[in-house]
Structures are given as C-alpha cells and as structure tokens.
Design a protein around this motif. Sequence first.
Motif: not given
Length: 730
Positions: A458, A461, A465, A529
């Motif tokens: 996470r 990620e 992003d 990722v």
Amino acid sequence: MKLLRHRSALLQAFAASLLFGSLACQLLAAAAPAGPERWAQAIAAFEAADQTASPPQDAILFIGSSTIVRWKTLAQDFPEHTVINRGFGGSQIADSTFYADRIVIPYRPRLIVLRAGGNDIHAGKTPEQVAADFDAFVQKVRAKLPDVRIAYMTINASPARWANAEREQKANELIQAYIAKGKNLVYIDNWDATLDADGKPREELFVQDRLHFNEEGYKIFADSVRKHLSPQANAKLGMNLNGPADWNTELPFVDVFRLSRTWISQRKGQPWGKGPELQVDEHGWVKRLEADCWAESPLCTIDSGRYPGGRYTVLYDGRGRIDFWGAAKVVSEEPGRMAIDVDPSRGGMFLRLHETDPNDFVRNIRVLMPGFETIYRDQPFHPVFLKRWAGVACFRFMDWMHTNGSEIETWADRPTPESATFTEKGVALEWMIDLCNRQQADAWFCMPHRADDDYARRFAEMVKDRLDPKLKVYIEYSNEVWNSQFPQTRYSWAKAKELGIGPQERPWEGGGMYYARRSVQIFQIWEQVFGGTERLVRVIAWQSGNTHWMDNIVLPFEDAYRHTDSISIAPYISMNVPREGKELTADEVVGWSLERVLDYMEQESLPKSIRAIEATKAIADKYGLTLTAYEGGQHMVGVGGGENNETMNALFFKANAHPRMGQIYDRYYEAWTRAGGDLFCYFSSVGRWSKWGSWGILQHYDDDPADAPKFLATMRWARQRGQNVNLTED
C-alpha cells in the motif's frame, strides 16, 4: 640443344631466386621483432594518442586482441560509461601483460575487460598455459592497482577455428575456476550465446572470414558485459531531515502543532504527568476527560527561544476549552478560533485541553505561525525550509518516519494527515510525497522493520500514484540493522532464529542474512507495484568499513545482490571518545588544543573514512552496484560515558564551527567523488548540537550560513556537482 641450354639457364635462375628468396626471408625474419615487441608500433600509437587527448581515469578499459580492435560501437554500446579501447589485433594475453605498464596502469581504470586467449590456443599454447598467462596479467596489474576490478571475456568458438573449440573451452573453464577463488574478478561468459541448437558456432554472427564477429555478434558481447557493470556514478547531495519533535529547531511546518508532544495526562493535586490514561481516537485526539483532569502538550520547547514570535492563530474543530501557558498568552478567542501572542524569550509554549465534548470532541488543532492562516492548507511547509533545501537531490526520511524502533506493523498503524501530531509515529506519507514533488527531489523511504507485506504494497501504491513520475524512489529496509543499539537489529536476530537462518550460536550473522532476505522481499513488492525497477533504487545498507560482512554474509545470501541496485554506508569522519579505555579517552582529549582536535580529524579520522569508502566501492564494483551514503558527515561525540564530559563537548562544538572543519569537508567530498560514490545523504539537516552529537549541518532554522563551515563546504560541493542549491541567504 639451345632449348636444353635455355631450360638449364631458367632452372639455374629459378634456383638462384629460391636461394635469394630464402636468404631474404631469413634476413627479414631476423629483422622483424618477435614476441611482444612486434606490437611496439601499435603501443607507441596509443601513447601518442594519449598525449593528444589524455583519457580520463576511472574509465572502463577494454584490452585484448582483434575482437576488441574491431569493436567500433564500443562507446555507443555503453553510453553511460567512459570507455577506452586498447585492443591490438592478433595479440595474446602475454602481450597485454607485457605492455600493462604503458596501456593499463596509467589509466587507473575502475574496470578492465580483457578479451584474449583465442590466438594463444591457435598458436599452440595449452589451456593450462593460457590460464597461467591470465594469472600473470592479474598479478602484474594488481601490483600497481590492487583494488581494480578485472573481467575476463571468454574465448568464443568460431567456424574458422572450430578445430580449437575443445581446448578453447578448457581454457575458459580453468580461468573461470581461477576467478571464482579471487577477489574483484569477473567471468563474462559468451560461449553458449554464440552457439546454435546443435552446439556449433552461429554462422550469422560472423563476417566473411568466419573468425571475427559482425554487428549482431557485438550486440551479444555488449549485453554480456553490461550485466556486470556498476552504473556510472553521479555524485550528488541528499539530505537526512531532522525528526519531528517539539524541540525541533528546523521548524519545517507552518503549523507547529504538527510537532507537538503527545498528550500528557494531568490530574489536579498530582505530580506532572500522573493523570489517568487518556481515551483517544484512532488519530490521537482526546475523546473525554475525567473530572479535575486535563491534557496538555508542549510546543516549541527550543532552548534560547530560536523560533518565530508574534501573533499566532489557533484553529480547531469540535467543542471544548483550550488555553495556553509559558511563552503564549491568549489575546482573543471564539468557538473554533483563538489568537495568541508568543514571546520566544520565555521558552516554549504549552497548550492545555481543559474540556472536550465526548460527542463532539476537540480535534484538528492547528497552531499557525504569523502570516499563514490563509495559505497553510496549500503551503504547509515553511518557505525558509523550502528555500534552504532547494536543489537537494534526495530527501532521506529515516527520522521523519521514526524508523528506529518503529512499532508500525500494518497499514492501519501508519500516521496520516489527520494524526494529532507527527511526533508519535512520524510524518504522514502524503506530506513526504508532497515535499518531494514541490522540491523535485527523489524520495528515500525506510520501511519499518515490523511492517507486513500489505503495508509495503500500500505504501508503494500511494507513492506510485502521487509522486512525480520523473522522480526516483530509494527503498531501504529499516535503518542500520547491523547496529545492536537499535530494536530492529535485535528483531532481525530473533527472526533469523525463528526461521532457522544462519548459525544459531551466532544470531548476529543470521540477523544479517534475515536483513538481506527481508530487503529482497520488500524490493519485489515495490517492483510488482511499479511494474519494474526503472524508477526504483533498491538499497542494501551496512556498516561502513565492514566489507567482510557485505562480501560474505549480506550481499551473497540468497543472491540478494542480484535484486539490489546500491550498497550504502555511513562513512562518517569519526572521533568517538569514551570515558575510559585502552585508546583515546575523554580525560586525554580535554587536554588538547582546538588545533590538535582538528589535526586528529584531518590526519586520523578522515583517512580512515576515505579507506572505508574506497574499500566499499570495490565491493560495489564486484557486485555491479552503485555506492551510496545513507548518512555521512562528521562524527565527533563522546561515548560510553564520555558524552558527560562537558569540557570535551565544548571543544567538539568549537571544532564543528571552525573554518578548518569546512576544509576537512572539502577533502571528504573530493574523496567521495574521486572514489566513484553516487548519492551522499548528509546527516542531518538542522538540529541543535548537544552531548549526543553535533549532527546538524546548521543548528537553527534562522542560522546565517556564512557562519557555518560545514554547510558552506557541503553546498559548494553540491554546486560543483551541478545542483542548484542555495549557498547563502542571498
């Protein structure tokens, strides 16, 4: 009869011509140089070219026979590296050895790629002789360049010399075995890549003579060499940011409550901090208070009052009652908003929460410096902080993430922008990304040692992003997992024992192996990722100077180095002085003059640091990694009770502020660049000097850089490296 006499004359003439030709050949043979001397003209031509344009040191030197001579695309094949071609066609390994003093040693290359041996076999040498000649080449070079990395490119079978294939392969095998036992030796295997499915040379890779390679053949060579090259070093300055705390003197945020201490529970009539356990929500906001109890938090507890004064604005959500004491005085208030006058000369300020409605408890407290009420949402970072570190290549967030001893295990544990303070778990990832985007600086994250895979995924990620795609991400598992003073190191020992890694009687070795394994596991999550490694720099960090561990325990464990981009160290200029011991002690140092202390740093500490840098660079080269510094700078500090010697501490403070320290730093950074170091993350940004060390490159947010030799030397070096940093306040 005439015909017979004519034929006889012709025969006599022919015989004479044969005799003359034979004599001429003998004379020519006697005149032609034999052995390595036959290449004297070619070597002289190299030297003449060097006189015209001297090749740079620290390049990659390709040397050997015609395969090197004909490699016309060498520079194009390795555009990120400086390459030198010193091939001379038809030569044997012994020829390169003979001329090493003239076309190898002077260049002081960081890597030598030798491609020879085929001509040796074709001339009748045995595989054993070829291997012995390679050993002689290594010994000759290492006598002058003891740490240089030497790579051997294998002999390749060719259609024209297919009859030699068995002996060529045997020579390769002997050299491979030799290399496996040596240090800084590399075996570049091209044998199978140039054979077809039937084990015969691939005709399409050769030019018309069926001996030399064409463009497609050289692509294979380039690919095989590229796998063993360390990326070209680009020495540049990064910065470790000082950790969030109420005594932080860097003041990076315009909302000083972000650096407030976690709530202290108080009860009327009881000593400081002896109130009941507070009930807080998931973000750390107090949900209810018992009768005659309150919660308070210190802010800006900075010695000497070096923080901005004036009219601060206090904003909050919910219903309750807040007041201040210490350096702050409330001048006006209304629900959700207060104005306070702050006088830093009175020390720190303290926010007290006297009442809070359990159904609408006080939360989202903001204590804003003067002038930022209308812009703090869009401009959370103080402009002085942003200007100070403009142009820095990377921010290492080890202290911002509270990495040492972190208790974060899951994604739910992480700090968020809604957290009451960043001093408990660290700064929110969203803010770290925001800072890097604003400053166009790469990010260096230290994954908490207890964090699970879901946390790592996470985290990756969100970075993918939100971080500007032009920026790179340095990934490190925890911090100094070799250092037994930290909980993460003892955790690694326990995990190694639990998993059966390493010798049970030496858990510290198993801990190093577990560190390598867990690092690779985290790297692989990030690779998944990000869809590859192009934007990632995967870091294995270890103790500076401890190359034995790097080379024998950490990097080779489960081939961790194959999943790593950089080996990182903290090459401090160290002067660690205990209260007592067999070597330098505090009682001895307090009798020294300031000049003698600086002499020690320059003549003892600095050379030791440089040796560690150079030794680690050799390890980095061996494994095809970059060399980075996760921390660095001076390391003058008392240890083992020595830190309590106030006279010695005062001497160390003076040394840190002395102009000579800047000169020592100049030599330090020059050595880092010369050795081939890449990113250098200074430790640390802005922090008050104390008995625990003089780590801050500056001590306060408003220090004048002109009075800070460490800062000036560091920023000068960064500018020399092409970084647009701010050297002074101008």
